[in-house]
Design a protein around this motif. Structure first.
Motif, short mmCIF file in Angstrom:
data_model
loop_
_atom_site.label_atom_id
_atom_site.label_comp_id
_atom_site.label_asym_id
_atom_site.label_seq_id
_atom_site.Cartn_x
_atom_site.Cartn_y
_atom_site.Cartn_z
N PRO A 39 0.96 -1.21 0.12
CA PRO A 39 -0.04 -0.12 0.04
C PRO A 39 0.92 1.16 -0.14
CG PRO A 39 -0.94 -1.46 1.70
CD PRO A 39 0.49 -2.13 1.03
N ARG A 42 1.99 1.97 -3.45
CA ARG A 42 1.01 2.42 -4.32
C ARG A 42 0.61 3.73 -3.92
NH1 ARG A 42 -0.50 -3.32 -3.21
NH2 ARG A 42 -2.37 -2.72 -1.76
N ARG A 43 0.75 4.15 -2.66
CA ARG A 43 0.18 5.53 -2.34
C ARG A 43 0.95 6.37 -2.98
NH1 ARG A 43 -0.06 4.49 3.02
NH2 ARG A 43 -1.92 3.08 2.90
N LYS A 44 2.45 6.32 -3.07
CA LYS A 44 3.56 6.94 -3.51
C LYS A 44 3.08 7.09 -5.04
CE LYS A 44 8.50 7.53 -3.75
NZ LYS A 44 8.82 6.80 -4.98
N ARG A 47 0.06 9.28 -6.04
CA ARG A 47 0.26 10.71 -5.82
C ARG A 47 1.05 11.20 -6.94
NH1 ARG A 47 4.23 11.48 -2.43
NH2 ARG A 47 3.32 10.09 -0.67
N TYR A 51 -3.09 11.47 -9.28
CA TYR A 51 -4.33 10.70 -9.24
C TYR A 51 -5.14 10.52 -10.39
CZ TYR A 51 -3.02 11.75 -4.29
OH TYR A 51 -2.50 11.73 -3.04
N GLU A 387 -8.53 5.63 -4.98
CA GLU A 387 -8.59 4.70 -3.62
C GLU A 387 -8.57 3.29 -3.79
OE1 GLU A 387 -8.40 5.67 -0.41
OE2 GLU A 387 -8.33 7.83 -1.28
N ILE A 390 -5.14 2.29 -4.56
CA ILE A 390 -4.21 1.97 -3.20
C ILE A 390 -4.72 0.90 -2.40
CG2 ILE A 390 -3.88 3.31 -1.02
CD1 ILE A 390 -4.52 6.09 -2.61
#
Ligand SMILES: *Cc1c(COP(=O)(O)O)cnc(C)c1O
Length: 474
Positions: A39, A42-44, A47, A51, A387, A390
């Motif tokens: 996660p 994936r968040r990085k 971003r 998005y 979302e 992520i």
């Protein structure tokens, strides 16, 4: 691949066939290994991608449901077809194979290959649309409408109202409202309408089909007024399968027969081989009248290449010809739509708001109802797609206000009624276990939906902004 029980293909109100378990009509010969991510990674990644799931690197994606376009698995026969490429500049053997397939399965007289569907849309729009013309259609499609506008035309939506209602269970939500069309003809005059563009199935409405009855009525009406019918027939075999499953009088006809019957009611078509036809690249324009063919033949050499290759390698034309034949097999279509249906039913069981009836090429989540605390200006579908990525590395895409773009005259956003996240299914690529992982991920995001915030757009390209726009979290 495991089979499931009782998959049925149409909404339960309109039909009720219960069947024994079944599985795909193929086995797997080669696999492509996937990278697993955390996660935090994936968040990085999302971003850094602003998005926008279109800006992610494919290697950072686990299950890729961005599109069914060019992402399908070719058969061993299609791969063998690649080896038969006749890479002559002019008169390639493979062109004649493709021409024969188009004449046999679709019945159109003249063929012009193009690098993909939008190449054909450009040729058709430039050939037939004059400045000030009106082009009615059953809901817009992004590239189709843009080419109509670039040729000086104005698109007018004449789809039935039910198409804009994500909860209507109408079995043929792609149908044309003949009264709406008649109002357009009365207002502008038939001379201003070079053709009506009919999409089978309707991508932007969630892969919803058009009925044969509606097409027959449309043929009658347009013949009276001298208006051509041009199909956007990218998913015609899927549309034919729905007709077989849902429309009275068609249950004993094959998908191939129904495909041919649809084409016979029309004057020509643009085609993206990247959907139904199971190839990674390719498309064509096909028409019955010589004048349109002649004009498009003049233009193809400007935009695509010589009229016997249209921007494709010979081998690509061979693979597309084989894919066209495979796409109209009943068993293939049953597995293709059956897989989409399986995922859709799992999501329904989890209480996820999706567009109903479940369409042909994917599941469309209703982001307005998923995230009721966000306004449309906060790009709810865009935020939801981010979302989902992520949560599980599943890549989906936005079909809402970002895809709809801006009105060229006023500069305002178009505000489409539907604000959707599309889970599009590549053909012959993923297993039923993948479907289970996707369903569990969507359910998990749904459980935590109140924490999801909106986005603001920080970069907006001039055309087809959804491909490259960038966002930040609010
Ligand atoms: C994909 C698609 C197109 C455009 O085809 P490309 O091959 O992507 O250029 C046109 N209409 C519909 C309905 C499509 O789904």
């Amino acid at each position: 691949m495991p089979a499931t029980t009782e998959r049925n293909f149409a909404d339960k109100k309109t039909m009720s066939i219960k069947k024994r378990s079944w599985a795909e009509p193929f086995k797997i010969k080669m696999v492509e290994l996937l990278k697993m991510t955390t996660p935090a990674q994936r968040r990085k990644a999302i971003r850094e991608a602003g998005y926008n799931t279109f800006l992610l690197k494919s290697e950072d994606v686990y299950i890729d449901l961005l599109t069914d376009s060019g992402t399908s698995a070719m058969s061993d026969r299609q791969w063998a077809g690649l080896m038969m490429g006749d890479e002559a500049y002019a008169g390639s053997k493979n062109f004649y194979t493709l021409e024969k397939a188009v004449q046999k399965y679709y019945g159109y007289k003249y063929l012009i290959p193009t690098h993909q569907g939008r190449g054909a849309e450009n040729l058709l729009s430039q050939s037939l649309i004059k400045k000030g013309d009106i082009v009615p259609g059953n809901m817009y499609f992004t590239t189709t409408r843009l080419h109509q506008e670039l040729a000086g035309g104005t698109f007018v939506d004449v789809i039935i109202d039910e198409a804009h209602d994500s909860q209507s269970l109408h079995p043929f939500k792609g149908n044309i409202d003949i009264n709406k069309l008649d109002a357009v003809v009365k207002k502008h005059g038939a001379v201003k309408i070079p053709y009506i563009c009919v999409a089978v199935t309707v991508n932007m409405a969630g892969g919803q089909p058009v009925s044969m009855e509606n097409l027959k009525l449309l043929r009658e009406y347009t013949s009276k007024h001298g208006i051509k019918i041009m199909l956007d027939m990218t998913r015609i075999a899927e549309n034919a399968f729905f007709i077989q499953q849902r429309e009275a009088g068609y249950s004993h006809k094959s998908v191939a027969e129904i495909v041919r019957e649809i084409c016979d009611l029309t004057d020509g078509a643009t085609f993206s081989g990247k959907k139904d036809a199971l190839v990674n690249i390719g498309g064509f324009l096909a028409v019955n009248d010589f004048e349109t063919f002649e004009e498009a033949s003049n233009l193809v050499v400007v935009y695509e290449g010589l009229h016997t290759y249209g921007g494709l390698a010979g081998r690509d034309m061979e693979a597309m010809a084989i894919g066209i034949a495979e796409s109209v097999h009943d068993e293939h279509m049953k597995a293709r739509i059956g897989q989409v249906q399986y995922l859709g039913e799992k999501l329904q069981e989890a209480g996820i708001p999706i567009v109903l009836p479940i369409g042909g090429h994917g599941i469309f989540i209703d982001a307005k109802r998923f995230l009721p605390h966000l306004t449309q200006d906060q790009f709810p579908a865009q935020a939801l797609a981010a979302e989902l990525y992520i949560d599980s590395g599943v890549r989906t895409m936005e079909r809402g206000i970002v895809s709809a773009g801006r009105n060229a005259q006023t500069g305002d956003h178009y505000y489409p009624k539907l604000e959707l996240v599309r889970l599009t299914m590549p053909r012959r690529v993923y297993t039923q276990a993948h479907m289970d992982v996707i369903a569990e991920s969507v359910a998990n995001v749904y459980k935590n939906r109140k924490k999801i915030t909106g986005l603001k757009m920080v970069y907006e390209p001039r055309y087809l902004r959804f491909f490259q726009a960038q966002f930040e979290k609010l």
